[in-house]
Design a protein around this motif. Sequence first.
Motif, PDB file in Angstrom:
ATOM      1  N   HIS A  16      -8.977   9.841 -10.648  1.00 56.38           N
ATOM      2  CA  HIS A  16      -8.762   8.629  -9.871  1.00 56.38           C
ATOM      3  C   HIS A  16      -7.316   8.206 -10.124  1.00 56.38           C
ATOM      4  O   HIS A  16      -6.837   8.284 -11.254  1.00 56.38           O
ATOM      5  N   PHE A  17      -6.606   7.787  -9.099  1.00 55.81           N
ATOM      6  CA  PHE A  17      -5.198   7.423  -9.251  1.00 55.81           C
ATOM      7  C   PHE A  17      -4.976   6.436 -10.391  1.00 55.81           C
ATOM      8  O   PHE A  17      -4.139   6.651 -11.265  1.00 55.81           O
ATOM      9  N   GLY A  18      -5.720   5.349 -10.407  1.00 55.40           N
ATOM     10  CA  GLY A  18      -5.518   4.296 -11.398  1.00 55.40           C
ATOM     11  C   GLY A  18      -5.893   4.681 -12.815  1.00 55.40           C
ATOM     12  O   GLY A  18      -5.457   4.040 -13.770  1.00 55.40           O
ATOM     13  N   HIS A  50      -2.417  -5.438 -11.094  1.00 49.25           N
ATOM     14  CA  HIS A  50      -1.253  -5.221 -10.223  1.00 49.25           C
ATOM     15  C   HIS A  50      -0.123  -4.563 -11.012  1.00 49.25           C
ATOM     16  O   HIS A  50       0.529  -3.639 -10.524  1.00 49.25           O
ATOM     17  N   GLU A  51       0.119  -5.026 -12.238  1.00 51.47           N
ATOM     18  CA  GLU A  51       1.167  -4.429 -13.075  1.00 51.47           C
ATOM     19  C   GLU A  51       0.817  -2.989 -13.435  1.00 51.47           C
ATOM     20  O   GLU A  51       1.698  -2.120 -13.484  1.00 51.47           O
ATOM     21  N   LYS A  52      -0.452  -2.723 -13.691  1.00 49.10           N
ATOM     22  CA  LYS A  52      -0.889  -1.370 -14.014  1.00 49.10           C
ATOM     23  C   LYS A  52      -0.630  -0.431 -12.832  1.00 49.10           C
ATOM     24  O   LYS A  52      -0.116   0.681 -13.011  1.00 49.10           O
ATOM     25  N   LEU A  53      -0.971  -0.882 -11.629  1.00 51.26           N
ATOM     26  CA  LEU A  53      -0.739  -0.068 -10.442  1.00 51.26           C
ATOM     27  C   LEU A  53       0.751   0.154 -10.218  1.00 51.26           C
ATOM     28  O   LEU A  53       1.184   1.263  -9.884  1.00 51.26           O
ATOM     29  N   SER A  76      -3.848   2.063  -2.718  1.00 47.72           N
ATOM     30  CA  SER A  76      -3.422   2.861  -1.573  1.00 47.72           C
ATOM     31  C   SER A  76      -2.318   2.147  -0.790  1.00 47.72           C
ATOM     32  O   SER A  76      -1.309   2.759  -0.423  1.00 47.72           O
ATOM     33  N   LYS A  77      -2.487   0.862  -0.565  1.00 50.72           N
ATOM     34  CA  LYS A  77      -1.467   0.080   0.146  1.00 50.72           C
ATOM     35  C   LYS A  77      -0.163   0.029  -0.638  1.00 50.72           C
ATOM     36  O   LYS A  77       0.922   0.148  -0.064  1.00 50.72           O
ATOM     37  N   MET A  78      -0.270  -0.130  -1.951  1.00 52.03           N
ATOM     38  CA  MET A  78       0.933  -0.187  -2.795  1.00 52.03           C
ATOM     39  C   MET A  78       1.645   1.168  -2.828  1.00 52.03           C
ATOM     40  O   MET A  78       2.878   1.227  -2.788  1.00 52.03           O
TER      41      MET A  78
END
Length: 126
Positions: A16-18, A50-53, A76-78
């Motif tokens: 998973h990306f995150g 948000h900071e993690k992403l 995905s949007k980020m």
Amino acid sequence: MLIAFASTDGVTVNQHFGWSKSFELYRVSAESAEYVKTLDSSEDEIADEHEKLAYKISSIKEADILYCSAIGPTASKMVLASKIYPVRSGENDRIDETITKLQELLLGNPPPWLLRIVHTSKENAI
């Protein structure tokens, strides 16, 4: 173009990306593919989502395309806003087979999203 693969073993797209602690970066064209390096994204002390992403995205900032087994809508949007195209692959798809399929697309009739990436690759700007 440069492609990042979320992987725990360097062989399959299985993260998973995150949650990915690292990404395998490859330089891919229609005729060739070469491993470039492993990108570290193992910092796990970041509590704010948000900071993690943002941190994860900064670790793959060189990439034009990101392959991962899953990615949330916010991430995905980020990622897209960072000019990286996210692609969700099948669970445990092999990196080498994914590259081969992408090369077949490039040699055939590439979809518009892929043509756009080829023509705007960050590598072309270097």
